[in-house]
Design a protein around this motif. Structure first.
Motif, PDB file in Angstrom:
ATOM      1  N   PRO A 157       0.863  -1.186   0.000  1.00 35.75           N
ATOM      2  CA  PRO A 157       0.000   0.000   0.000  1.00 35.75           C
ATOM      3  C   PRO A 157       0.905   1.243   0.000  1.00 35.75           C
ATOM      4  O   PRO A 157       1.983   1.212   0.581  1.00 35.75           O
ATOM      5  CB  PRO A 157      -0.751  -0.108   1.332  1.00 35.75           C
ATOM      6  N   ILE A 158       0.476   2.314  -0.673  1.00 34.43           N
ATOM      7  CA  ILE A 158       1.272   3.541  -0.696  1.00 34.43           C
ATOM      8  C   ILE A 158       0.366   4.732  -0.421  1.00 34.43           C
ATOM      9  O   ILE A 158      -0.854   4.621  -0.521  1.00 34.43           O
ATOM     10  CB  ILE A 158       1.977   3.751  -2.061  1.00 34.43           C
ATOM     11  N   LYS A 159       0.969   5.862  -0.075  1.00 32.74           N
ATOM     12  CA  LYS A 159       0.181   7.088   0.036  1.00 32.74           C
ATOM     13  C   LYS A 159      -0.321   7.439  -1.346  1.00 32.74           C
ATOM     14  O   LYS A 159       0.437   7.336  -2.316  1.00 32.74           O
ATOM     15  CB  LYS A 159       1.063   8.258   0.470  1.00 32.74           C
ATOM     16  N   CYS A 160      -1.542   7.916  -1.430  1.00 32.98           N
ATOM     17  CA  CYS A 160      -2.117   8.396  -2.686  1.00 32.98           C
ATOM     18  C   CYS A 160      -1.761   7.529  -3.881  1.00 32.98           C
ATOM     19  O   CYS A 160      -0.768   7.774  -4.574  1.00 32.98           O
ATOM     20  CB  CYS A 160      -1.684   9.825  -2.967  1.00 32.98           C
ATOM     21  N   GLY A 161      -2.559   6.509  -4.116  1.00 34.09           N
ATOM     22  CA  GLY A 161      -2.309   5.552  -5.188  1.00 34.09           C
ATOM     23  C   GLY A 161      -2.151   6.171  -6.566  1.00 34.09           C
ATOM     24  O   GLY A 161      -1.540   5.580  -7.450  1.00 34.09           O
ATOM     25  N   GLY A 162      -2.665   7.381  -6.754  1.00 39.11           N
ATOM     26  CA  GLY A 162      -2.568   8.007  -8.072  1.00 39.11           C
ATOM     27  C   GLY A 162      -1.280   8.776  -8.312  1.00 39.11           C
ATOM     28  O   GLY A 162      -0.934   9.092  -9.438  1.00 39.11           O
ATOM     29  N   ALA A 163      -0.556   9.063  -7.228  1.00 36.36           N
ATOM     30  CA  ALA A 163       0.631   9.929  -7.351  1.00 36.36           C
ATOM     31  C   ALA A 163       1.702   9.418  -8.313  1.00 36.36           C
ATOM     32  O   ALA A 163       2.309  10.209  -9.032  1.00 36.36           O
ATOM     33  CB  ALA A 163       1.225  10.193  -5.970  1.00 36.36           C
ATOM     34  N   PRO A 164       1.967   8.086  -8.359  1.00 35.07           N
ATOM     35  CA  PRO A 164       3.002   7.619  -9.289  1.00 35.07           C
ATOM     36  C   PRO A 164       2.688   7.910 -10.763  1.00 35.07           C
ATOM     37  O   PRO A 164       3.601   7.966 -11.577  1.00 35.07           O
ATOM     38  CB  PRO A 164       3.050   6.106  -9.034  1.00 35.07           C
ATOM     39  N   GLN A 165       1.405   8.074 -11.095  1.00 30.53           N
ATOM     40  CA  GLN A 165       1.107   8.389 -12.496  1.00 30.53           C
ATOM     41  C   GLN A 165       0.911   9.878 -12.747  1.00 30.53           C
ATOM     42  O   GLN A 165       1.134  10.352 -13.863  1.00 30.53           O
ATOM     43  CB  GLN A 165      -0.088   7.586 -13.018  1.00 30.53           C
ATOM     44  N   LYS A 166       0.563  10.658 -11.729  1.00 31.05           N
ATOM     45  CA  LYS A 166       0.385  12.097 -11.951  1.00 31.05           C
ATOM     46  C   LYS A 166       1.676  12.734 -12.444  1.00 31.05           C
ATOM     47  O   LYS A 166       1.688  13.536 -13.372  1.00 31.05           O
ATOM     48  CB  LYS A 166       0.005  12.819 -10.661  1.00 31.05           C
ATOM     49  N   ILE A 167       2.785  12.395 -11.788  1.00 32.04           N
ATOM     50  CA  ILE A 167       4.064  13.006 -12.153  1.00 32.04           C
ATOM     51  C   ILE A 167       4.471  12.584 -13.567  1.00 32.04           C
ATOM     52  O   ILE A 167       5.100  13.350 -14.290  1.00 32.04           O
ATOM     53  CB  ILE A 167       5.166  12.687 -11.104  1.00 32.04           C
ATOM     54  N   ALA A 288       7.295   5.201  -6.135  1.00 31.69           N
ATOM     55  CA  ALA A 288       6.902   5.426  -4.738  1.00 31.69           C
ATOM     56  C   ALA A 288       7.707   4.444  -3.903  1.00 31.69           C
ATOM     57  O   ALA A 288       8.010   3.347  -4.365  1.00 31.69           O
ATOM     58  CB  ALA A 288       5.407   5.146  -4.563  1.00 31.69           C
ATOM     59  N   PRO A 289       8.088   4.822  -2.691  1.00 28.91           N
ATOM     60  CA  PRO A 289       8.836   3.875  -1.864  1.00 28.91           C
ATOM     61  C   PRO A 289       7.919   2.801  -1.283  1.00 28.91           C
ATOM     62  O   PRO A 289       6.737   3.060  -1.048  1.00 28.91           O
ATOM     63  CB  PRO A 289       9.402   4.752  -0.743  1.00 28.91           C
ATOM     64  N   PRO A 290       8.446   1.585  -1.049  1.00 27.08           N
ATOM     65  CA  PRO A 290       7.644   0.534  -0.419  1.00 27.08           C
ATOM     66  C   PRO A 290       7.266   0.993   0.992  1.00 27.08           C
ATOM     67  O   PRO A 290       8.129   1.493   1.724  1.00 27.08           O
ATOM     68  CB  PRO A 290       8.592  -0.669  -0.352  1.00 27.08           C
ATOM     69  N   GLY A 326      -7.953   4.792  15.486  1.00 22.93           N
ATOM     70  CA  GLY A 326      -6.861   5.023  14.547  1.00 22.93           C
ATOM     71  C   GLY A 326      -7.409   5.532  13.235  1.00 22.93           C
ATOM     72  O   GLY A 326      -8.533   5.192  12.849  1.00 22.93           O
ATOM     73  N   LEU A 327      -6.640   6.360  12.564  1.00 18.35           N
ATOM     74  CA  LEU A 327      -7.080   6.868  11.262  1.00 18.35           C
ATOM     75  C   LEU A 327      -5.869   7.272  10.444  1.00 18.35           C
ATOM     76  O   LEU A 327      -4.732   7.233  10.919  1.00 18.35           O
ATOM     77  CB  LEU A 327      -8.039   8.057  11.427  1.00 18.35           C
ATOM     78  N   GLY A 328      -6.125   7.646   9.199  1.00 17.22           N
ATOM     79  CA  GLY A 328      -5.032   8.068   8.323  1.00 17.22           C
ATOM     80  C   GLY A 328      -4.280   6.882   7.741  1.00 17.22           C
ATOM     81  O   GLY A 328      -4.778   5.758   7.706  1.00 17.22           O
ATOM     82  N   ASP A 329      -3.048   7.160   7.309  1.00 13.28           N
ATOM     83  CA  ASP A 329      -2.289   6.180   6.535  1.00 13.28           C
ATOM     84  C   ASP A 329      -1.986   4.888   7.286  1.00 13.28           C
ATOM     85  O   ASP A 329      -1.800   3.841   6.675  1.00 13.28           O
ATOM     86  CB  ASP A 329      -0.968   6.795   6.060  1.00 13.28           C
ATOM     87  N   VAL A 330      -1.918   4.940   8.617  1.00 14.42           N
ATOM     88  CA  VAL A 330      -1.537   3.747   9.390  1.00 14.42           C
ATOM     89  C   VAL A 330      -2.692   2.752   9.530  1.00 14.42           C
ATOM     90  O   VAL A 330      -2.485   1.581   9.819  1.00 14.42           O
ATOM     91  CB  VAL A 330      -1.023   4.163  10.791  1.00 14.42           C
ATOM     92  N   ALA A 331      -3.914   3.227   9.292  1.00 14.30           N
ATOM     93  CA  ALA A 331      -5.096   2.399   9.541  1.00 14.30           C
ATOM     94  C   ALA A 331      -5.313   1.343   8.455  1.00 14.30           C
ATOM     95  O   ALA A 331      -5.085   1.593   7.277  1.00 14.30           O
ATOM     96  CB  ALA A 331      -6.338   3.292   9.647  1.00 14.30           C
ATOM     97  N   ALA A 332      -5.744   0.156   8.884  1.00 22.97           N
ATOM     98  CA  ALA A 332      -6.004  -0.943   7.949  1.00 22.97           C
ATOM     99  C   ALA A 332      -7.392  -0.776   7.344  1.00 22.97           C
ATOM    100  O   ALA A 332      -8.339  -1.473   7.699  1.00 22.97           O
ATOM    101  CB  ALA A 332      -5.914  -2.288   8.682  1.00 22.97           C
ATOM    102  N   ALA A 336      -7.985   4.264  -0.386  1.00 22.68           N
ATOM    103  CA  ALA A 336      -6.712   4.935  -0.659  1.00 22.68           C
ATOM    104  C   ALA A 336      -6.270   5.783   0.524  1.00 22.68           C
ATOM    105  O   ALA A 336      -7.091   6.390   1.221  1.00 22.68           O
ATOM    106  CB  ALA A 336      -6.854   5.810  -1.900  1.00 22.68           C
ATOM    107  N   LYS A 337      -4.955   5.814   0.763  1.00 20.46           N
ATOM    108  CA  LYS A 337      -4.390   6.576   1.875  1.00 20.46           C
ATOM    109  C   LYS A 337      -4.161   8.012   1.419  1.00 20.46           C
ATOM    110  O   LYS A 337      -3.128   8.328   0.829  1.00 20.46           O
ATOM    111  CB  LYS A 337      -3.080   5.926   2.320  1.00 20.46           C
ATOM    112  N   THR A 338      -5.145   8.877   1.673  1.00 15.79           N
ATOM    113  CA  THR A 338      -5.060  10.269   1.218  1.00 15.79           C
ATOM    114  C   THR A 338      -5.542  11.224   2.306  1.00 15.79           C
ATOM    115  O   THR A 338      -6.250  10.833   3.229  1.00 15.79           O
ATOM    116  CB  THR A 338      -5.959  10.517  -0.018  1.00 15.79           C
ATOM    117  N   GLY A 339      -5.171  12.504   2.149  1.00 17.80           N
ATOM    118  CA  GLY A 339      -5.661  13.536   3.044  1.00 17.80           C
ATOM    119  C   GLY A 339      -7.169  13.698   2.937  1.00 17.80           C
ATOM    120  O   GLY A 339      -7.848  14.033   3.910  1.00 17.80           O
TER     121      GLY A 339
END
Length: 436
Positions: A157-167, A288-290, A326-332, A336-339
């Motif tokens: 899982p990564i932060k913001c799944g779309g970010a690797p393609q936006k750039i 994106a980093p693992p 718990g919430l945010g990126d750490v939560a299962a 997608a892990k986004t703001g």
């Protein structure tokens, strides 16, 4: 030495600050403490734009002291472990801190050991990542003179799944303007099976891919990077015998070609085979980093089998310890892990803690998995992917007020929202605990 707080929050990122600010401002809870070691708070969504040379990196940073609500207690320290039976968090230097209610929101951590070789080359030379050093990404894109531009991502899982393609879309735009595109092949290699999980958005993105002449490679599991030879190594995440197809056919040894079901808009770039691994030679690489849960969370009794914080998908309450949320990126959570997800999760956590404190009962609000990914497709164009747990397209009615009738289509107003509207909302409303 030890101290006690009514509500203890781990993490001074988007999630921790929103929960703290809302508890203090909206719910008038008095005793809220935040454990956070960092001096700086970053607005990371703008890092996509920084990596494309169209946003000032320094504007994405603010001193943590200016972001943590004045009424909150800032415990400037690292959390190192949990003793949930005794309502206690261990810290590096300030001793044990006990709580009535705990909110775990430290975000995620990067584990480069999951892709051997990547840690040695990330943010150096022609290897870049908007997640770790967006300024370096812009240097790489700016100095690229042609060849294979490989955009990829790990299977964690990564932060913001779309970010690797936006750039990638913005890089292509830059290559086109500078004329480098004539001698460039752009490849997007992903472990997934589609460009995006929401059908309506995928349709738009495939049009973008066609327009930009991008080669998509699916079922590609990134397993290693050889920085010296500039090869990204993959294993295929689909049974190669499925339907009797060969993943790579070769008439002669050096002429490797991918099977149709593994890719779209094929580009004949240099590839290498080593047993069941396939190497793509790159002249620039963005990834994106693992990602994993931070070690102190992963090694605790609070995680599920996959190593993420084990919370209820609808209430954010921990599945085992009822006074932990718990919430945010750490939560299962299967979204997608986004703001944007945090914006919808935080009020539910806040409401539940407030009711538990004042009436000893949980609230009735539920989180439906809402997340959104602003997919920048060109300088001045954006699509807004909004979706829930079922991957239904769920546009926010507020966008209608911005005269955007269909946010699944590219629009310049959405670009303005991304570049100016959202950062303003973030710093001035979300971080202050106001309703957004």
């Amino acid at each position: 030495m030890s101290s006690h707080h009514q509500v203890l929050i781990i993490g001074g990122g988007s999630a921790g600050i929103m929960v703290a600010a809302q508890l203090l401002r909206q719910k008038k809870i008095k005793d809220v403490a935040i454990i956070e070691p960092a001096d700086t708070h970053y607005y990371q969504p703008a890092w996509t734009l920084v990596g494309a040379g169209t946003y000032d990196y320094s504007k994405t940073a603010r001193p943590m002291s200016s972001i943590i609500p004045k009424e909150a207690t800032w415990i400037k320290d690292k959390a190192t472990g949990f003793d949930p039976e005794n309502n206690t968090v261990h810290t590096e230097s300030k001793g044990d801190i006990s709580y009535d209610y705990l909110v775990v929101a430290p975000g995620l951590a990067y584990d480069f050991s999951l892709v051997p070789g990547l840690g040695e080359v990330i943010d150096k030379g022609v290897v870049c990542s908007n997640y770790t050093d967006p300024k370096h990404t812009w240097e790489v894109i700016k100095n690229f003179t042609g060849g294979t531009a490989l955009f990829t991502q790990p299977t964690t899982p990564i932060k913001c799944g779309g970010a690797p393609q936006k750039i990638m879309y913005l890089a292509e735009n830059h290559f086109r303007k500078s004329g480098v595109n004539k001698k460039t092949d752009i490849i997007f290699a992903t472990g997934g099976t589609v460009i995006f999980g929401v059908k309506k958005i995928a349709k738009t993105l495939m049009e973008v891919v066609d327009r930009k002449d991008i080669n998509l490679r699916f079922h590609h599991k990134l397993v290693a990077v050889d920085g010296e030879k500039q090869i990204a190594w993959y294993e295929m995440g689909k049974e190669i015998t499925a339907g009797g197809c060969v993943v790579i056919s070769s008439n002669e040894e050096d002429d490797l070609k991918l099977d149709e079901s593994f890719q779209y808009n094929y580009k004949d770039v240099e590839m290498t085979r080593d047993g069941n691994r396939y190497g793509i030679h790159y002249d620039m690489l963005h990834t994106a980093p693992p990602s994993v849960a931070p070690k102190f969370v992963k090694d605790s009794p609070l995680v599920n089998d996959a190593g993420w914080l084990d919370v209820d998908h609808q209430t954010m309450q921990h599945n085992k310890f009822s006074n932990i949320f718990g919430l945010g990126d750490v939560a299962a959570l299967p979204t997608a892990k986004t703001g944007a997800a945090i914006r919808k999760q935080a009020p539910i956590v806040v409401d539940n803690i407030d009711l538990l404190i004042k009436q000893d009962k949980m609230g009735t609000k539920v989180y439906n998995g809402y997340s959104s990914c602003p997919l920048v497709t060109d300088y001045g164009k954006m699509v807004l992917a909004e979706f829930d747990y079922q991957n239904n397209f769920t546009p926010d009615p507020k966008l209608k007020q911005m005269f955007i009738s269909d946010s699944s289509k590219e629009h310049w107003r959405l670009w303005m929202l991304k570049k100016y509207g959202l950062p303003h909302l973030y710093w001035n409303k979300m971080m202050k605990g106001k309703h957004v």
